[in-house]
Scaffold this active site. Structure first.
Site, PDB file in Angstrom:
ATOM      1  CG  ASP A 267      -1.866  -1.265   1.077  1.00  0.00           C
ATOM      2  OD1 ASP A 267      -2.556  -1.410   0.057  1.00  0.00           O
ATOM      3  OD2 ASP A 267      -1.818  -2.110   1.990  1.00  0.00           O
ATOM      4  CG  ASP A 421      -3.692 -19.570 -10.338  1.00  0.00           C
ATOM      5  OD1 ASP A 421      -2.713 -20.010  -9.711  1.00  0.00           O
ATOM      6  OD2 ASP A 421      -3.628 -18.567 -11.076  1.00  0.00           O
TER       7      ASP A 421
END
Ligand code: 1PR
Length: 571
Positions: A267, A421
């Site tokens: 972030d 995945d």
């Protein structure tokens, strides 16, 4: 200052070779020779020439010919100056390859290249298929001729091979006659029951089928000896498991351990290695920050020094920042490749990209940028799902334009990994799906509603989008389209430390012929032993969280496997 000249037909990762030269001959100047004019310009000064061939034989030979390099290279060899071929650079010394029947090699050796068979009797006997391409660390088993001409290549080391075609010789025959050898020294290696030429040398010509620049210390020692002009060098100390109890694998390859780094911006905008729990990479506290486990290059270097056989970097948020110039992994690769001399794979965002100004950058160009930065393989996730869907919709026909097809045509199938995945989907009855199901035998593992069947439904965009396709179906399609290896994750097991998903691995491995890497769930060294014990035999095993959290080192895993009698490469 010494200058090393390197033939470059711009179809693969030569940055790693340049980095390896820098490592073993610090300060040496590397000059790339890309065409006849370059050759002519430098010819008078060239004393040491490297001929690294990457990718597809036909493509390489065509490039060498079209760039007007074949004749100058042959004249250079005839002049007695030193040359070293690497991988396809060895193959091109032979007459021709079944990979490209129309293309003539340089023909210095009267040999031809053939594809390894998946139907190898050693494997067939135990109901398995041999994985092709050969990808991994193999030894050199046998020699013929004067071995003091092999720049320290020796049978107590492992070297990194990646190829589907080889100069396969009759494994029944013990010796090559002097007449057949015609002055050449040979080193041979076995892949399963097929014996092939691992290296050749005659006077000023030397070539290896393996990649010295990707073979850790053992490979660097060979490269160094060549650059220093010391054919009788000793070579590196042994990097092989030494115990008499050590197994010989069916293939001859040692057990390959891969360290994987999931990379994204946190972030604060810093690029960090993160690790999810079933793909959720945010902390479970109130702040929910992206989990920060370290810096990509620092961690990768640590794992290399711990003996990792390969490093994989996955840009897990690639779908957010499409344009090629914004790919932060390019710099990571560049830095990592400077000091890491084992194969590097990069994944995330390998597909056709559209730049802000609307320019479309084809996937093969995206991949080329990564190869140029130092990657050896690219891993394709989301795009592979879209390509497989189109393949089925088109009656199992490729278009020739997909990322898988275009990258493998230029750079070779071994350069294309498919990252899968999948997530388990329980179903009550096989008739509820067109995908191939697995029958769950153990009642403790039935679904929440008592379902007795499941299949592994593939996802894209990091697990965000689910598709009506099974992992098996995806892998079968991608193999048919030209993928060279499968990185088989399991969202159900990812980050759980509970061990690999043996059921899923078994289903896929027993149905495809390309190598399969087990991924997701490794929590301790015993899990690696367990997955290598799987009767269908996975080709490599990957760990992430257990290494990043410092619970175990790569060395710990290898030491455990060695104690259990498994063949591992030491560094
Ligand atoms: O779809 O081509 O752009 O590629 C994106 C790539 O990023 C894919 O390879 C996809 O697997 C990966 N990815 C996307 N989101 C995540 C996530 O975690 N949120 N990581 C993600 C997948 C899986 C493994 C992991 C193992 C081992 N990570 O690589 O490292 O599961 O973990 P463990 O040993 O700790 O259990 P595209």
């Amino acid at each position: 200052m010494t200058t090393i000249y390197v033939v470059d037909v711009e179809s693969g990762n030569l940055q790693s070779l340049a980095n390896a030269i820098d490592q073993v001959a610090p300060g040496a100047n590397v000059v790339f020779i890309r065409n006849a004019a370059d050759f002519q310009q430098h010819n008078a000064n060239i004393e040491t020439l490297l001929l690294p061939g990457v990718g597809n034989y036909g493509h390489f030979v065509k490039q060498v010919t079209e760039r007007g390099l074949a004749t100058p290279v042959l004249e250079y060899i005839a002049s007695g100056r030193r040359i070293m071929g690497i991988c396809v650079g060895l193959q091109v010394l032979m007459k021709f390859s079944e990979e490209a029947p129309g293309q003539q090699g340089l023909g210095l050796l009267d040999m031809k290249l053939a594809k390894f068979t998946t139907e190898d009797p050693i494997f067939t006997k135990v109901g398995q298929k041999k994985a092709v391409p050969e990808i991994g660390w193999n030894s050199v088993a046998q020699f013929s001729g004067d071995t003091t001409h092999l720049y320290g290549i020796n049978s107590s080391n492992k070297y990194y091979y990646v190829h589907s075609y080889a100069a396969i010789v009759d494994s029944q025959k013990e010796q090559i006659t002097a007449e057949e050898a015609n002055g050449w020294t040979f080193a041979f290696t076995n892949y399963g029951s097929e014996r092939f030429v691992a290296a050749v040398a005659r006077k000023n010509v030397f070539a290896t089928q393996f990649h010295p620049e990707k073979s850790g210390k053992a490979g660097l020692a060979v490269l160094k000896a060549f650059l220093q002009g010391q054919p009788d060098a000793q070579g590196a100390p042994s990097t092989m498991s030494s115990s008499a109890a050590t197994e010989t694998t069916l293939s001859g390859l040692s057990r390959r351990i891969i360290a994987c780094l999931d990379v994204r911006s946190n972030d604060q905008g810093d690029l960090v290695v993160t690790k999810g729990d079933q793909y959720d990479v945010r902390e479970k506290d109130d702040n929910a920050n992206v989990r920060n486990l370290g810096k990509p290059v620092e961690l990768a270097t640590r794992y290399y020094n711990q003996g990792a056989d390969e490093i994989t970097f996955l840009n897990i948020t690639s779908f957010r920042n499409d344009p090629l110039k914004d790919q932060p992994m390019l710099e990571v690769l560049k830095q990592a490749a400077k000091t890491i001399f084992v194969p590097l794979t990069v994944g995330g965002g390998i597909k056709d990209l559209t730049e802000a100004d609307g320019t479309v950058v084809p996937a093969s160009k995206v991949a080329a940028a990564y190869f140029l930065a130092g990657a050896d393989k690219v891993s394709i996730g989301s795009d592979a799902v879209a390509i497989a869907e189109a393949w089925y919709a088109n009656g199992k026909q490729g278009t020739g334009k997909s990322s898988i097809e275009t990258i493998s045509a230029t750079f070779g199938v071994q350069a294309v990994v498919i990252s899968v995945d999948p997530k388990r989907k329980y179903i009550a009855d096989p008739s509820q799906t067109t995908q191939e199901v697995i029958k769950i035998e153990d009642p403790a593992r039935y679904g929440p509603q008592g379902e007795r069947y499941c299949y592994y439904q593939v996802t894209s965009q990091g697990g965000r989008k689910t598709h009506e396709m099974g992992a098996l179906e995806l892998c079968v399609a991608c193999e048919a389209l030209g993928a060279g290896e499968i990185l088989l994750n399991s969202i159900d097991h990812d980050g759980t430390n509970s061990g690999f998903n043996l059921e899923l691995l078994h289903q896929v491995k027993s149905r495809v012929s390309i190598p399969v890497i087990a991924s997701s769930g490794a929590g301790n060294p015993g899990h690696f032993k367990q997955v290598f014990d799987l009767e269908c035999g996975v080709d490599a095993a990957l760990g992430a969280g257990l290494f990043h959290r410092g619970e175990y080192t790569v060395n710990d895993v290898k030491a455990h496997l060695r104690e259990q009698g498994m063949d591992v490469r030491l560094e």
